[in-house]
Design a protein around this motif. Structure first.
Motif, short mmCIF file in Angstrom:
data_model
loop_
_atom_site.label_atom_id
_atom_site.label_comp_id
_atom_site.label_asym_id
_atom_site.label_seq_id
_atom_site.Cartn_x
_atom_site.Cartn_y
_atom_site.Cartn_z
N ILE A 152 0.73 -1.01 0.03
CA ILE A 152 0.06 0.06 -0.07
C ILE A 152 0.71 1.23 0.11
O ILE A 152 1.94 1.25 0.64
N ARG A 153 0.63 2.16 -0.84
CA ARG A 153 1.54 3.38 -0.94
C ARG A 153 0.23 4.57 -1.14
O ARG A 153 -0.63 4.62 -1.83
N GLY A 154 0.63 5.49 -0.19
CA GLY A 154 -0.06 6.84 -0.26
C GLY A 154 -1.76 6.67 -0.19
O GLY A 154 -2.32 7.26 -0.60
N LEU A 155 -2.05 5.84 0.80
CA LEU A 155 -3.37 5.44 0.99
C LEU A 155 -3.82 5.94 2.66
O LEU A 155 -3.29 5.29 3.38
N GLY A 156 -4.66 6.85 2.43
CA GLY A 156 -5.09 7.44 3.97
C GLY A 156 -3.62 7.90 4.52
O GLY A 156 -2.86 8.54 4.33
N VAL A 157 -3.56 7.33 5.96
CA VAL A 157 -2.50 7.68 6.75
C VAL A 157 -1.31 6.67 6.44
O VAL A 157 -0.18 6.87 7.22
N ILE A 158 -1.56 5.73 5.54
CA ILE A 158 -0.43 4.88 5.08
C ILE A 158 0.56 5.28 4.23
O ILE A 158 -0.17 5.53 3.13
N ASP A 159 2.00 5.98 4.50
CA ASP A 159 2.62 6.29 3.43
C ASP A 159 3.24 5.04 2.52
O ASP A 159 2.95 5.19 1.21
N ARG A 160 3.64 4.16 3.13
CA ARG A 160 4.00 2.99 2.63
C ARG A 160 4.05 1.85 3.30
O ARG A 160 4.97 1.84 4.26
N ALA A 161 3.42 0.68 3.04
CA ALA A 161 3.47 -0.30 3.74
C ALA A 161 3.21 -1.61 3.05
O ALA A 161 2.74 -1.72 2.18
N ARG A 162 3.91 -2.89 3.64
CA ARG A 162 3.57 -4.02 2.97
C ARG A 162 3.17 -5.23 3.98
O ARG A 162 3.94 -5.36 4.89
N LEU A 163 2.56 -5.83 3.36
CA LEU A 163 1.82 -6.99 4.26
C LEU A 163 2.29 -8.47 3.66
O LEU A 163 1.83 -8.62 2.47
N GLU A 164 2.82 -9.20 4.52
CA GLU A 164 3.18 -10.69 3.81
C GLU A 164 1.96 -11.44 4.52
O GLU A 164 2.12 -11.66 5.77
N LEU A 165 1.27 -12.05 3.58
CA LEU A 165 0.09 -12.71 4.25
C LEU A 165 0.36 -14.26 3.89
O LEU A 165 1.03 -14.45 2.89
N ARG A 166 0.14 -14.91 4.75
CA ARG A 166 0.31 -16.46 4.88
C ARG A 166 -1.18 -17.37 4.94
O ARG A 166 -2.15 -16.77 5.35
N PRO A 167 -1.09 -18.70 4.80
CA PRO A 167 -2.19 -19.49 5.00
C PRO A 167 -2.55 -19.18 6.52
O PRO A 167 -1.75 -18.92 7.40
N GLY A 168 -3.71 -19.88 6.82
CA GLY A 168 -4.21 -19.63 7.99
C GLY A 168 -4.86 -18.42 8.63
O GLY A 168 -5.33 -17.68 7.77
N PHE A 169 -4.73 -18.11 9.75
CA PHE A 169 -5.65 -17.16 10.46
C PHE A 169 -4.84 -15.99 10.76
O PHE A 169 -3.64 -15.99 11.50
N THR A 170 -4.75 -14.81 10.07
CA THR A 170 -4.00 -13.51 10.29
C THR A 170 -4.74 -12.54 10.82
O THR A 170 -5.67 -12.14 10.60
#
Length: 577
Positions: free
Chosen positions: A7-25
């Motif tokens: 995510i870049r430039g969205l709301g309060v988030i300047d730049r962020a990256r989520l690494e998602l995996r199987p299961g429950f996050t």
């Protein structure tokens, strides 16, 4: 499965990256840290409406990119291929064919939006088409939709599986066919008077034309003939004088025929002395011939003029008057009149065909109504059978979600008319405790109860739901204590068959997650930014402590957090059973 999200430039988030995996996050964070922006980002990727207001202040654009693992031979891969996009195929660790799909959405500060699917620029609607097969987002807005009949009907049909989809298709097809037939019949019946009037007019046209029997261009020919006969004496005088000039015996200096012959004779005699006059002699011979031919023509014309037209003029006038009246009544030229006459027979056959089509259509409408009724009744029977099963299964789930005395009911009643989706009214009702009435969800369910009903439905429908990733946005709102623990356990169970991502503010729910992400905000006094961090075991205890007590270093809160995590780990096999 959703692998990572940038995510870049969205709301309060300047730049962020989520690494998602199987299961429950689980995703947690302080209020205003930007947890909702994660759901907003997913909404954009799923083809949702974009807004310039979502772009971070000072940024030119907001952009969301995601990498998704898909089946290279599945429906998503086909959709990407149809859009002109590409996927990256590879073999998984277990030897199963896999593919990576890149999805992107960009929103400019001006509000203009762009979307990409597999590297190919596509409309947002195409993203939505792919998104509905990839991710299902459930939040408070979805809870509100759950109290509406269309969402309840869709959930019941989803529980019935492929059989309901086949039955729905049969009903929709029969409904559309009946609508087409009724529209055609209505149009024919409404135009019956107009067609009868047209038939009468065409028959009159045929009778009038056949009575007069005009021939092509006859009016012009008659007019020319009448003109000739009306001026016969003048014509006789003029043409008689002309003939006299050409061949008359009483001309003062001789007739033109005599003069031309004299000219020819003189040139012929002169040719003996000058051979160069040969061409002049030819011309003189031509003149002789022309004068003789014209004289003969005029003599014949005069002879005809003497014998024709006796008693004919009156008949010609009557004939022309009849044709002109026919033209005037129809307001057509003779050519247009004859063309209309020529087309009248075909049109009369067509109109007769419409009349024969009406009784056929009446029968077809009756057959189509019966077909629709049968299809609708088959769908209703399937829904009623599924309603009983769904009621029992969701009620069982509610017991596990700390509502032991609640009873969930799916009520199917006849609507009185058949629509494209069938003839049934669907109502989800909840009886919170014995002795209470089962009321529609919109009337009888609190926010916390509605959250648990939605989760119970999702657990029950998980097997019928082909969407691999489920996202829940604060579905635990209005819930706490034991109920929150049960929600966490059910989400953990749901994660055994689907990838589950939950935005939550409850430690009791986050404790059951396989992975825990925290969104934190920071500020330099002017600009607030958020970052996303995956928590290790120690950091997770601290975050759970904060969720429980508001303080990350509270000893009491820490002990409670460790107890929750231990309880979740111990009950995980039970939740998955």
């Amino acid at each position: 499965m959703l692998d990572d999200l940038e995510i870049r430039g969205l709301g309060v988030i300047d730049r962020a990256r989520l690494e998602l995996r199987p299961g429950f996050t689980a995703i947690t964070g302080e209020t205003g840290a930007g947890k909702t922006m994660v759901v907003t980002a997913l909404g954009l990727l799923l083809g949702g409406r974009s807004s310039a207001g979502s772009v971070r202040k000072g940024a030119e654009r907001a952009q969301v990119d995601a990498r998704v693992t898909i089946d290279p031979a599945g429906a998503i891969a086909d959709l990407v291929d149809d859009a002109g996009g590409e996927i990256e195929r590879y073999e998984g660790d277990d030897g199963t064919p896999r593919a990576d799909l890149l999805i992107a959405r960009q929103v400019a500060a001006t509000g203009r939006s762009r979307a990409w699917l597999g590297g190919q620029s596509v409309p947002a609607s195409r993203l939505a088409e792919a998104g509905e097969r990839l991710v299902a987002v459930h939040g408070q807005s979805e809870q509100l939709r759950l109290i509406e009949e269309p969402a309840q009907r869709a959930a019941l049909d989803a529980a019935a599986g492929s059989a309901a989809q086949i039955a729905l298709t049969e009903v929709a097809t029969a409904f559309d066919r009946l609508a087409e037939l009724r529209a055609e019949l209505s149009q024919l019946q409404a135009g019956a008077e107009a067609r009868e009037a047209e038939r009468v007019d065409l028959r009159e046209l045929v009778d009038e034309v056949e009575r007069v029997d005009p021939q092509p261009d006859e009016d012009s020919q008659l007019l020319a003939r009448i003109e000739r006969l009306s001026h016969r004496e003048e014509l006789r005088a003029q043409i008689g004088e002309a003939h006299g000039i050409l061949a008359g015996d009483d001309a003062p200096i001789g007739s033109l025929r005599d003069l031309s012959r004299d000219v020819h004779s003189r040139i012929e005699r002169s040719l003996r002395n000058d051979p160069s006059l040969d061409r002049a002699l030819e011309a003189a011979a031509d003149l002789d011939y022309a004068v003789d031919e014209l004289a003969t023509l005029l003599a014949g014309y005069l002879a005809d003029l003497d014998t024709e037209g006796i008693g004919e003029l009156e008949a010609l006038d009557d004939r022309l008057a009849a044709i002109e009246e026919l033209k005037r009544n129809r307001r057509l030229t003779l050519q247009e009149l004859l063309e209309a006459y020529g087309n009248a027979g075909t049109r009369l056959l067509e109109l007769a065909g419409d009349d024969t089509r009406i009784p056929v259509l009446v029968e077809e409408v009756a057959e189509a109504e019966a077909t629709l009724k049968n299809a609708a009744e088959s769908l209703s029977a399937l829904r009623r059978a599924t309603a009983d099963e769904l009621s029992a299964r969701v009620s069982d789930e509610l017991v596990m979600l700390a509502m032991p005395n609640a009873r969930f009911e799916v009520v199917v009643t006849e609507a009185g008319e058949i629509r494209r989706h069938g003839q049934d009214r669907i109502s989800f009702r909840l009886r919170p405790h014995p002795g209470s009435d089962a009321l529609p969800l919109a009337q009888g369910a609190s926010g916390g109860e509605l959250s648990r009903v939605m989760l119970a439905l999702e657990v029950v429908l998980a097997g019928a739901n082909p969407v691999p990733t489920l996202v829940f946005d604060e579905i635990d709102a209005g819930v706490g204590g034991a109920a929150a623990l049960e929600i966490g356990a059910r989400l953990q169970r749901l994660a055994r068959s689907s990838q589950v991502v939950v935005v939550t503010h409850l430690a009791q729910v986050a404790a059951f997650a396989d992975h825990h992400l925290r969104i934190e905000k920071s500020t330099d006094g002017e600009v607030t930014s958020s970052s996303i961090t995956e928590l290790d075991a120690e950091a997770r205890v601290a975050e759970m402590t904060r969720l429980l007590s508001g303080l990350s270093d509270s000893s009491t809160g820490r002990a409670h957090a460790e107890e929750l995590l231990r309880l979740a780990a111990e009950t995980a096999p039970t939740a998955a059973s």
